[in-house]
Structures are given as C-alpha cells and as structure tokens.
Design a protein around this motif. Structure first.
Motif, short mmCIF file in Angstrom:
data_model
loop_
_atom_site.label_atom_id
_atom_site.label_comp_id
_atom_site.label_asym_id
_atom_site.label_seq_id
_atom_site.Cartn_x
_atom_site.Cartn_y
_atom_site.Cartn_z
N SER A 23 0.81 -1.22 0.00
CA SER A 23 0.00 0.00 0.00
C SER A 23 0.84 1.27 0.00
O SER A 23 1.97 1.29 0.48
CB SER A 23 -0.97 0.00 1.17
OG SER A 23 -0.29 0.41 2.33
N ILE A 24 0.26 2.32 -0.58
CA ILE A 24 0.86 3.67 -0.56
C ILE A 24 -0.28 4.58 -0.15
O ILE A 24 -1.34 4.55 -0.76
CB ILE A 24 1.35 4.10 -1.96
CG1 ILE A 24 2.37 3.11 -2.50
CG2 ILE A 24 1.94 5.50 -1.90
CD1 ILE A 24 2.84 3.41 -3.89
N ASP A 25 -0.06 5.38 0.85
CA ASP A 25 -1.17 6.23 1.29
C ASP A 25 -0.65 7.50 1.94
O ASP A 25 0.50 7.60 2.33
CB ASP A 25 -2.08 5.46 2.26
CG ASP A 25 -3.54 5.78 2.01
OD1 ASP A 25 -3.86 6.94 1.68
OD2 ASP A 25 -4.38 4.88 2.17
N THR A 26 -1.57 8.46 2.08
CA THR A 26 -1.22 9.71 2.75
C THR A 26 -1.29 9.49 4.27
O THR A 26 -1.82 8.48 4.73
CB THR A 26 -2.20 10.81 2.36
OG1 THR A 26 -3.53 10.36 2.70
CG2 THR A 26 -2.16 11.09 0.86
N TRP A 33 -6.83 4.04 8.62
CA TRP A 33 -6.67 2.57 8.68
C TRP A 33 -6.26 2.09 10.07
O TRP A 33 -6.66 1.02 10.49
CB TRP A 33 -5.62 2.09 7.67
CG TRP A 33 -5.92 2.46 6.25
CD1 TRP A 33 -5.11 3.11 5.37
CD2 TRP A 33 -7.16 2.25 5.54
NE1 TRP A 33 -5.75 3.29 4.17
CE2 TRP A 33 -7.00 2.78 4.25
CE3 TRP A 33 -8.37 1.65 5.88
CZ2 TRP A 33 -8.00 2.74 3.29
CZ3 TRP A 33 -9.37 1.61 4.92
CH2 TRP A 33 -9.19 2.14 3.64
N HIS A 57 6.99 9.52 -0.70
CA HIS A 57 6.86 9.88 -2.11
C HIS A 57 6.33 11.31 -2.12
O HIS A 57 5.13 11.54 -1.99
CB HIS A 57 5.86 8.96 -2.82
CG HIS A 57 6.24 7.52 -2.73
ND1 HIS A 57 7.02 6.90 -3.67
CD2 HIS A 57 5.95 6.57 -1.80
CE1 HIS A 57 7.20 5.63 -3.32
NE2 HIS A 57 6.56 5.40 -2.20
N LYS A 58 7.27 12.26 -2.23
CA LYS A 58 6.89 13.66 -2.04
C LYS A 58 6.68 14.35 -3.37
O LYS A 58 7.52 14.29 -4.26
CB LYS A 58 8.04 14.35 -1.28
CG LYS A 58 7.64 15.64 -0.60
CD LYS A 58 8.81 16.18 0.21
CE LYS A 58 8.47 17.48 0.91
NZ LYS A 58 7.41 17.37 1.91
N THR A 59 5.54 15.03 -3.52
CA THR A 59 5.33 15.88 -4.70
C THR A 59 4.85 17.23 -4.20
O THR A 59 4.69 17.41 -2.99
CB THR A 59 4.25 15.29 -5.63
OG1 THR A 59 2.99 15.36 -4.99
CG2 THR A 59 4.57 13.85 -5.99
N ILE A 60 4.60 18.14 -5.14
CA ILE A 60 4.17 19.48 -4.73
C ILE A 60 2.84 19.40 -3.99
O ILE A 60 2.62 20.07 -3.00
CB ILE A 60 4.04 20.40 -5.96
CG1 ILE A 60 5.40 20.54 -6.64
CG2 ILE A 60 3.53 21.77 -5.57
CD1 ILE A 60 5.35 21.17 -8.01
N SER A 61 1.94 18.55 -4.52
CA SER A 61 0.59 18.55 -3.96
C SER A 61 0.34 17.42 -2.96
O SER A 61 -0.61 17.47 -2.20
CB SER A 61 -0.43 18.41 -5.09
OG SER A 61 -0.16 17.22 -5.81
N THR A 62 1.20 16.41 -2.95
CA THR A 62 0.89 15.22 -2.15
C THR A 62 2.14 14.67 -1.47
O THR A 62 3.20 14.63 -2.06
CB THR A 62 0.32 14.12 -3.08
OG1 THR A 62 -0.73 14.66 -3.85
CG2 THR A 62 -0.18 12.92 -2.29
N ALA A 64 2.98 11.09 0.13
CA ALA A 64 2.45 9.75 0.34
C ALA A 64 3.54 8.86 0.90
O ALA A 64 4.73 9.12 0.70
CB ALA A 64 1.93 9.17 -0.99
N SER A 66 5.03 4.79 1.88
CA SER A 66 4.95 3.35 1.63
C SER A 66 6.05 2.65 2.42
O SER A 66 6.95 3.30 2.95
CB SER A 66 5.10 3.06 0.14
OG SER A 66 6.40 3.44 -0.29
N TYR A 67 5.96 1.34 2.46
CA TYR A 67 6.90 0.54 3.23
C TYR A 67 8.24 0.49 2.52
O TYR A 67 8.31 0.53 1.30
CB TYR A 67 6.32 -0.88 3.34
CG TYR A 67 6.79 -1.69 4.53
CD1 TYR A 67 6.69 -3.07 4.51
CD2 TYR A 67 7.28 -1.10 5.67
CE1 TYR A 67 7.07 -3.84 5.61
CE2 TYR A 67 7.67 -1.85 6.77
CZ TYR A 67 7.57 -3.22 6.73
OH TYR A 67 7.95 -3.96 7.81
#
Lengths: 85, 492
Positions: A23-26, A33, A57-62, A64, A66-67
């Motif tokens: 899984s990948i999540d914010t 969860w 996993h860093k972006t401008i808007s998000t 996220a 993951s393991y």
C-alpha cells in the motif's frame, strides 16, 4: 527499534505496513486505517522516514508513504513485531 | 447435506465452542448445578467428537448417534452419573451437540428452557461476529488497495514533466508490486522501436540505472516487443509485462522478481493493469503539456529571430548567455517551472529596447540623462509587445527588472535586494559578465574572463546579489569554459 516500538502509533503504523506492504497512502489515509490521530501519525511517519523504514513519495501537492523495499529492514521489523505479538 | 456444508458447519461449531459465550455458559452452569467446573464434550452433527473429553465416554457419542436428540435432555452415563445433551441448532439446521458430563443433579425443565434460549442468542451473536469479521477481512484489504490506487493517481498527476513522470511510475510500480525490478519503455515516433525510459533495479544497490546503457527493442521482437505489438499481457512466474494502451499501444511496463520470491498472481496482474491505465492518462497529459511548451518556445524563438533581423544581438543574447544563466539557476536549485520562465526571459531580454532610436542604442561612450530617460521609458512601453503571450506572464517580471541593481539604483522601478525577482538578479550578473567579455557596439574593448569575474565580485552587494555571484562563480567552474568561449578564444 525497541524505542521506536514503545510508541503505540509507530507500532501500529509498522504493523499496518507489515500486513499491507503493497500500500501507498497519505498520512490522513493511514490514520484512518489504524484509527489514530492524524498529527501523531504524521510525526511518527516523519520519524520512520528518517530511520529508512518508510519511504516518502513527495510531490508538490501530495505526500504519500509506503513501506521500505529493503529486505533486511523488513526482516528486522517483522522479527520485532512478532516478538510483541 | 453436502460434504462442503458439513465441513463448514463443523468449522463453525469448533469456533463457536471456543467462543466467550460457551465459556460463560459453562461458568454459569457450573454455578447453577453446583459443579466446580462442568466438563463438556462437543460433538458434530453426526455425533463425532470435536473436542473436549474425547477419550472419556466414547459410548455417549455412539448412543447419541442412534437417536440424535432434538431438545435439551438429561441422561445417565455408564458411570451412573448425570449428564445432559444440548443441541446446537438454528431452525432445522443442527450444528452439533454439547454434552455436559457428570453433573451433581439432573437439569430441571426451567433450566433446560433457559439453556435453549441462551444457546439461540449466543449462536446469533456469534454468527453476527463471524459476518463482521468476514466483512472486515474481505472489504478492508480492498479498501486499502483502492486508497493506494487513488494515492498513486494523485502522485502521477502532480507532474507534467515526462522524465520525472516515467521515473515516478517505475518507483511506484516497484513499491506496489513489491518486486525487485521495473522497466518502462515507450514506442518511438517511428512506431518501430521501444525505447527504454526508466529502469530501476533494486538488485543493483538502490536502483536507478542509466537508460542509455539499455538498447532499444524492436516492436514484435522478444517478449516485450510482442507485448507491444499484440497489446496482450505476459505473465510468467517472475516476469510480468503489460502494454500501455491509449487507442494504440504507446509502451510497455515490465516488472520482475517479487521480493517474496513468489510467482506473480492474477491479482498482481490486475493491480499492474490498473496502474498501467493510470499511467497512460498521465503520459498523455505530459505529452500534451510538452507539445504546448514546444509551441510556446517556438513562438518566442520566432519573435527573437524577427527582432534579430532588425538589429543583430541587440534584443537577444547568445547561446552562451543562455547556457550560463541556466547553469546558475540549476546551481541555485530553482524549480523546473522557475528555470523554464527564466529560459523564456533569456530568449527575449531586451524586447524593451525595440522602440529606442538606433542612434541612442548604438551610441559609443556614455549616455546623457535625457537619453537614459528615453531608454527607461521605452523599456516599459515595449514590454507591451509581449503582453498578449499569456504563457510569458511569469517571465515578464524577470524581463522587466533585469536592469535593476541590488542597491536599488537600477531601473525601471528602483527595486532593491530581494524585491528584485531572483531570475532578474541572475540575469543581471550574467549579462554584466557577458558584456565585459564580448564586443559590444558601445564598448571599446573586452576583458578576460578572470578579469570579468573579479569585476563581478567587486560589485557584489552593490550592483549584484552576493548569493547570485557566489552561485555564478560555482556554476562557471562546472562548465566547459574552453567550449563555451571558443568563439572568443578564436577571435583573440
């Protein structure tokens, strides 16, 4: 590792990823969860990223999470989680 | 009853007999019957023992098998002691029997009725629990998987830069598939070859490989080529290839070797197909954005060529100027967007000079106050040429302010320090450097590169931003100066 697992939130995050390695999540998603406060989850995630157990996993808007994909770290975490179970 | 249903009921009874409800019943019963701790035997619908005192009283199971009690009943075992049988049933469905052994007294009618009601309620509650657990076990992983797909969609949509996008896709695929290697190849313009765009291999000490080292693959050749040609997936043990399809096939994504060393399953394939669908949308958007950028760049270049035709090198700058400016921007870690805007500004830095009479522009020596005021006024007027170009809006402040000075003594607005856009501060340094080392119509001679650098350093804090000067010097050290200044060296 033992110090990390003293925190209930950190323990739950690691358990969550151990059970759901794909899984990948914010931070918000993960807090849903595992049923914990989002701010506490964010702090724990930041610490786990520093320790290399979680990938950001860093972006401008998000942002996220993951393991880690590193086998040795995954094994180490599994061993400690099993010893707590 | 079918074997499958019998097995299901047996499993259900086993779990039920271990549940808290039965433990409570045993405790309550022990208290009612005056027993210290009631011992129980659990039998399936055929009266075969499930657990409990299986070795004790095998004749009970045998006897019950002959008559299959339908209600709570008392009986005496071979030891001459009181025992009872409780059917575990709902409607006509009998899950099994609970046999209470060696009671101090037989069960009276009231207690028997109580036991029946209790077992009914306990069964219902237990069934609900089981349903909830089943729901949780089936829905939760699916909800988590859905959330993962949604998050990936957001991560992919956040960039329109093709290289960044493809690399991000490869890393996300690696993560979601929990595999050791992922490669993404896109079909080239000819439609004949697959070009490697991203290759990540965790077996290779952390990952990203230089795609240039990978050869292109002919469409239709080998596994990957055939996936591209046929548009069909390939899944075999430790390799999975999925086509990226948007009307036609645009590429292929391959994953290899799961971390767990297990084979790729159908479920894995479904996930990768979903990822591929999202990837295709993101690639299409990135391509459209690239085309739009190319069109914008082309417009600016055309304008620059037009201005150059009027007066060579008056309104535009050399390739070298562009290279140095962008190198300084990279050194200062400007974002892709900021570098793009600076690039646009560098192509048309002096559009503002368009309306200035040639006799002022090409005048040798210093300008009078009146002539300087004309330049300042015309600079602002001529920026209107660029106003209709919407995509140049972010670059306009750079073009407008690249004649400002760090100490506020520049023009057109006398901005000071960090008020001046960073791109303009960078251009000011590079422009001064370029002017010193190149021949200009209003200058007598040029100076050497090292002299020019010293001059720039001398003016940091006054004309130039000290941080920009430091980055400029670092950037110059990294550039191939011989190649960059070849024309100047040849014209010594």
């Amino acid at each position: 590792m033992k110090n990390l697992l003293k925190s209930e939130v950190t323990k739950k995050i690691l358990l969550f990823f151990n059970e759901n390695p794909h899984s990948i999540d914010t931070a918000k998603g993960i807090s849903v969860w595992i049923g914990c406060d989002m701010d506490k989850v964010q702090r724990s995630l930041d610490l786990l990223v520093k320790k290399g157990m979680v990938i950001n996993h860093k972006t401008i808007s998000t942002d996220a999470y993951s393991y880690t994909t590193k086998k040795d770290i995954v094994k180490k975490i599994e061993k400690h989680i099993k010893s707590l179970a | 009853m079918s074997e499958y249903n019998k097995k299901k009921d047996k499993e259900f009874l086993k779990k039920f007999c271990k549940s808290g409800s039965i433990a409570k019943l045993k405790q309550v019963f022990s208290d009612i019957m005056g027993n210290k701790q009631i011992k129980c035997m659990f039998l399936d619908p055929d009266c075969a023992p499930i657990e409990g005192n299986q070795k004790a009283h095998p004749e009970i199971a045998k006897a019950l098998r002959l008559r299959l009690p339908e209600a709570v009943e008392n009986f005496t075992c071979s030891c001459g002691k009181h025992c009872m049988t409780i059917p575990v049933k709902q409607g006509d469905n009998v899950y099994g029997y609970i046999v209470g052994l060696h009671l101090k007294q037989p069960l009276d009618k009231t207690s028997a009725a109580f036991v029946k009601i209790y077992i009914d309620l306990a069964l219902k509650e237990f069934q609900k629990e089981q349903e909830l657990t089943k729901l949780y076990d089936t829905i939760r992983p699916r909800a988590i998987a859905l959330s993962t797909i949604h998050t990936i969609h957001r991560l992919l949509s956040s960039t329109l830069n093709m290289d960044e996008l493809i690399e991000r896709m490869a890393r996300l695929s690696l993560q979601v598939m929990r595999c050791r290697s992922c490669s993404i190849m896109l079909i080239d313009e000819s439609g004949k070859y697959l070009m490697p765009k991203a290759v990540i291999d965790l077996n290779n000490n952390g990952g990203k490989k230089d795609v240039c080292k990978y050869r292109k693959i002919k469409v239709g050749s080998g596994i990957i080529g055939n996936v591209a040609r046929s548009g069909k997936v390939y899944r075999f043990r430790s390799l999975m290839c999925v086509p990226l399809i948007e009307e036609d096939t645009v590429g292929v994504i391959c994953v290899k070797k799961k971390t767990s060393k297990a084979s790729f399953s159908n479920f894995d394939l479904e996930i990768l197909l979903t990822l591929a669908e999202q990837a295709v949308i993101a690639i299409r958007n990135a391509k459209l954005y690239e085309e739009q950028e190319k069109a914008a760049y082309g417009s600016i270049k055309s304008l620059a060529v037009l201005l150059d035709a009027k007066s060579p090198n008056m309104y535009t700058r050399s390739e070298r100027f562009t290279k140095i400016t962008l190198a300084v921007a990279e050194e200062m870690r400007l974002s892709r967007e900021e570098i793009k805007d600076l690039h646009y500004a560098v192509l048309l830095p002096d559009t503002g000079k368009f309306g200035i009479p040639d006799k002022i522009l090409k005048k040798q020596g210093g300008l009078s106050l009146g002539e300087f005021n004309i330049i300042k006024k015309q600079h602002l007027e001529s920026l209107k040429i660029l106003q209709p170009l919407e995509f140049l809006k972010p670059a306009m402040p750079i073009i407008k302010h690249h004649h400002e000075r760090y100490d506020g003594m520049g023009y057109p607005d006398g901005l000071k320090g960090k008020q001046i856009p960073l791109g303009a501060r960078i251009m000011a340094v590079v422009e001064a450097f370029e002017a010193m080392v190149s021949a200009r119509p209003y200058k007598d001679k040029r100076i050497t590169i090292s002299q020019a650098i010293k001059e720039i350093e001398r003016n940091k804090g006054t004309q130039f931003d000290p941080e920009v000067v430091a980055s400029f010097i670092s950037a110059l050290k990294k550039l191939d100066l011989k190649k960059l200044f070849y024309d100047l060296l040849m014209n010594k």
